[in-house]
Scaffold this active site. Sequence first.
Site, PDB file in Angstrom:
ATOM      1  N   HIS A 166       0.827  -1.203   0.000  1.00 63.41           N
ATOM      2  CA  HIS A 166       0.000   0.000   0.000  1.00 63.41           C
ATOM      3  C   HIS A 166       0.859   1.250   0.000  1.00 63.41           C
ATOM      4  O   HIS A 166       2.060   1.191   0.271  1.00 63.41           O
ATOM      5  CB  HIS A 166      -0.908   0.022   1.241  1.00 63.41           C
ATOM      6  CG  HIS A 166      -0.181   0.272   2.527  1.00 63.41           C
ATOM      7  ND1 HIS A 166       0.639  -0.678   3.137  1.00 63.41           N
ATOM      8  CD2 HIS A 166      -0.117   1.369   3.324  1.00 63.41           C
ATOM      9  CE1 HIS A 166       1.146  -0.169   4.249  1.00 63.41           C
ATOM     10  NE2 HIS A 166       0.715   1.070   4.394  1.00 63.41           N
ATOM     11  N   LYS A 314      22.391   2.562   6.459  1.00 63.20           N
ATOM     12  CA  LYS A 314      23.052   3.838   6.680  1.00 63.20           C
ATOM     13  C   LYS A 314      22.263   4.585   7.758  1.00 63.20           C
ATOM     14  O   LYS A 314      21.044   4.747   7.632  1.00 63.20           O
ATOM     15  CB  LYS A 314      23.061   4.648   5.383  1.00 63.20           C
ATOM     16  CG  LYS A 314      23.401   6.110   5.538  1.00 63.20           C
ATOM     17  CD  LYS A 314      24.849   6.338   5.919  1.00 63.20           C
ATOM     18  CE  LYS A 314      25.129   7.814   6.197  1.00 63.20           C
ATOM     19  NZ  LYS A 314      26.488   8.021   6.745  1.00 63.20           N
ATOM     20  N   GLU A 320      24.958  14.092  10.324  1.00 66.20           N
ATOM     21  CA  GLU A 320      23.920  14.304   9.321  1.00 66.20           C
ATOM     22  C   GLU A 320      22.765  15.147   9.873  1.00 66.20           C
ATOM     23  O   GLU A 320      22.199  15.970   9.168  1.00 66.20           O
ATOM     24  CB  GLU A 320      23.382  12.953   8.829  1.00 66.20           C
ATOM     25  CG  GLU A 320      24.344  12.208   7.910  1.00 66.20           C
ATOM     26  CD  GLU A 320      25.437  11.427   8.629  1.00 66.20           C
ATOM     27  OE1 GLU A 320      25.631  11.622   9.841  1.00 66.20           O
ATOM     28  OE2 GLU A 320      26.110  10.618   7.960  1.00 66.20           O
TER      29      GLU A 320
HETATM   30  O1  LIG Z   1      31.265   7.185  12.903  1.00 62.96           O
HETATM   31  P1  LIG Z   1      30.320   6.100  13.349  1.00 62.96           P
HETATM   32  O2  LIG Z   1      29.868   6.289  14.779  1.00 62.96           O
HETATM   33  O3  LIG Z   1      30.820   4.724  13.064  1.00 62.96           O
HETATM   34  O4  LIG Z   1      29.031   6.288  12.430  1.00 62.96           O
HETATM   35  C1  LIG Z   1      27.831   6.900  12.786  1.00 62.96           C
HETATM   36  O5  LIG Z   1      27.952   8.321  12.898  1.00 62.96           O
HETATM   37  C2  LIG Z   1      28.292   9.004  11.700  1.00 62.96           C
HETATM   38  C3  LIG Z   1      28.303  10.489  11.983  1.00 62.96           C
HETATM   39  O6  LIG Z   1      27.080  10.936  12.484  1.00 62.96           O
HETATM   40  C4  LIG Z   1      27.307   8.666  10.562  1.00 62.96           C
HETATM   41  O7  LIG Z   1      27.784   9.221   9.373  1.00 62.96           O
HETATM   42  C5  LIG Z   1      27.169   7.154  10.393  1.00 62.96           C
HETATM   43  O8  LIG Z   1      26.160   6.871   9.442  1.00 62.96           O
HETATM   44  C6  LIG Z   1      26.808   6.524  11.730  1.00 62.96           C
HETATM   45  O9  LIG Z   1      26.711   5.129  11.601  1.00 62.96           O
END
Ligand SMILES: O=P(O)(O)O[C@H]1O[C@H](CO)[C@@H](O)[C@H](O)[C@H]1O
EC number: 2.7.7.12
Lengths: 351, 351
Positions: A166, A314, A320
């Site tokens: 859906h 991801k 982000e």
């Molecule tokens: O660097 P890490 O902790 O392995 O990764 C984590 O934090 C990052 C920064 O926010 C992100 O880009 C990754 O997707 C997340 O898995």
Amino acid sequence: ATTFRASEHQHIRYNPLQDEWVLVSAHRMKRPWQGQVEPPLLKTVARHDPHNPLCPGATRANGEVNPFYDGTFLFDNDFPALQPDAPNPGPSDHPLFQAEAARGVCKVMCFHPWSDVTLPLMSVPEIRAVVDAWASVTEELGARYPWVQIFENKGAMMGCSNPHPHCQVWASSFLPDIAQREERSQRAYQSQHGEPLLMEYGHQELLRKERLVLTSEHWLVLVPFWAVWPFQTLLLPRRHVQRLPELTPAERDDLASIMKKLLTKYDNLFETSFPYSMGWHGAPTGSEAGANWDHWQLHAHYYPPLLRSATVRKFMVGYEMLAQAQRDLTPEQVRFQSTLSPWVPFVYHFP
Amino acid sequence: ATTFRASEHQHIRYNPLQDEWVLVSAHRMKRPWQGQVEPPLLKTVARHDPHNPLCPGATRANGEVNPFYDGTFLFDNDFPALQPDAPNPGPSDHPLFQAEAARGVCKVMCFHPWSDVTLPLMSVPEIRAVVDAWASVTEELGARYPWVQIFENKGAMMGCSNPHPHCQVWASSFLPDIAQREERSQRAYQSQHGEPLLMEYGHQELLRKERLVLTSEHWLVLVPFWAVWPFQTLLLPRRHVQRLPELTPAERDDLASIMKKLLTKYDNLFETSFPYSMGWHGAPTGSEAGANWDHWQLHAHYYPPLLRSATVRKFMVGYEMLAQAQRDLTPEQVRFQSTLSPWVPFVYHFP
Ligand SMILES: O=P(O)(O)O[C@H]1O[C@H](CO)[C@@H](O)[C@H](O)[C@H]1O
Ligand SMILES: O=P(O)(O)O[C@H]1O[C@H](CO)[C@@H](O)[C@H](O)[C@H]1O
């Protein structure tokens, strides 16, 4: 000095449609993953469950009974985020405390009477029926509202609470944030360059051939130069089309067929029923429909969360959320390689 | 006509800091949840694990051995998204294909030598040491880069792959997207109203008393009027401060203490080690530091994903990814009620 190579050297790319930047750090795919893995896919789905409110003949939360539909089926969301008649919050007393009225309608559209199918498992004529239903709901709600957002959340990972195939349709009295951004960018591009942004973009991608995923007589699928999600794609008509209802019968058939191919490719990537959020963006509708929207080109975005496997996604968190989107492989590196042969969509086991 | 009530009637609110709108549909909290539940929290964490690369004395991916640190510990991320010396992609050949150079540094900061503590379990002097380390890393990297993003991803739900208490610091040669938005908004507000946006905002929230979570001599914590995440908060100094290094010793002590209170409240909400992404936003640094940044006010954002319980989160998918953020309860309805008595942070079981 070292020669720049996108697959080795971090850089930032601009998204001219949504006026945003993304940090591309392809070398980061090398890091080991020790984080959360997603729960494995529910592999068994009953074809018909009388307690599932999306099934034919089932009773919904508001007591209504679904017809024994045999194609698509459109009904009002029983827990709508938008209702037609909310009062106006009134004038704001301060520029930092601005609220405005929001009115609208939320609908749910079942794609098929069976719960154990997904779009790529449906036949091209069945998908064509979905395309037609999308066009009519856009026409119907677009008569009253300036924005009709059709979107599909697929898979538990995307917060989808029901395996029955859906999508949702939320029509609103306001132009949502992302629609506003796309409106601004497309309008500015047209006035500067004299042609629609996405027409020129599709044209360029056909010439450059670096990020194309699928092409057909009437449609293109590509990984945008500025993609944020690892396997993000953009689906574009070749002709200049502003809204779904304008699609010709031939374009609709071809859309059904290219969607089936794209979604089969997605399923094949990690041999799973590929999760995603997707949605259509067309020119605004409603009372504004009479205005000049030549700068708009209809398109659909596919945003799938997976990165490395069926269970490793991801995470768009931290950097982000607080600074800027970041991706770990370049859009040019995205290869939709099949490990299944011949290419087939993911099939649920029969209970 | 019905009188407008935010807790009953959907409406949209404007985020003047990031120039975005959010749809608030509080009545939607009534809908039943049948979607994905998150895996339960890992309740047992070893205090010291010689194989955990964040622990004192452990060997990291690049072969380096951590010192036996007993406070905070800062080191280079072994899988950095930003490196100091990437070449320039060169001029773009088309306005729709714009790429630019990105240079920077990614660091990891451990908060404490033990893996089984979290910030709210640490003592105020221990948290104060973290604040000092944040200030010095901002000073150090801010000398070379225009933006230093300090952020903490806490919990597996936020993609955090290691339970050891830590944050990350990514410094970049470019102003990231969200920094650019906040820069534009704060600059425009100052030039229109003659005072910093967030100074006036904090002032208003103190008067209105509808969304305050905590106040102290030097700090405020509130749920912003435009919050997107259910339990999102904004942490603001009362004094006009542009960057972390400017904080006085008294402001730093008070920050440590209010952070401990806030994070304890978060843990108490659903009796779990509350997941979130948080990060600091201060005025740009680097070669730009000499410019006039009077419009900037230092602040931290907390973005926690949970909605209904320790295992039911808000999914920002579909409509949110394609149209506009949407929330299910109003910022004024957010109550940090404790079911634990007395209030205590979540404690891991000892293995
Ligand atoms: O660097 P890490 O902790 O392995 O990764 C984590 O934090 C990052 C920064 O926010 C992100 O880009 C990754 O997707 C997340 O898995
Ligand atoms: O309406 P549903 O499928 O229950 O809910 C899902 O999709 C909505 C629209 O994208 C989101 O707002 C919700 O967070 C998500 O859980």
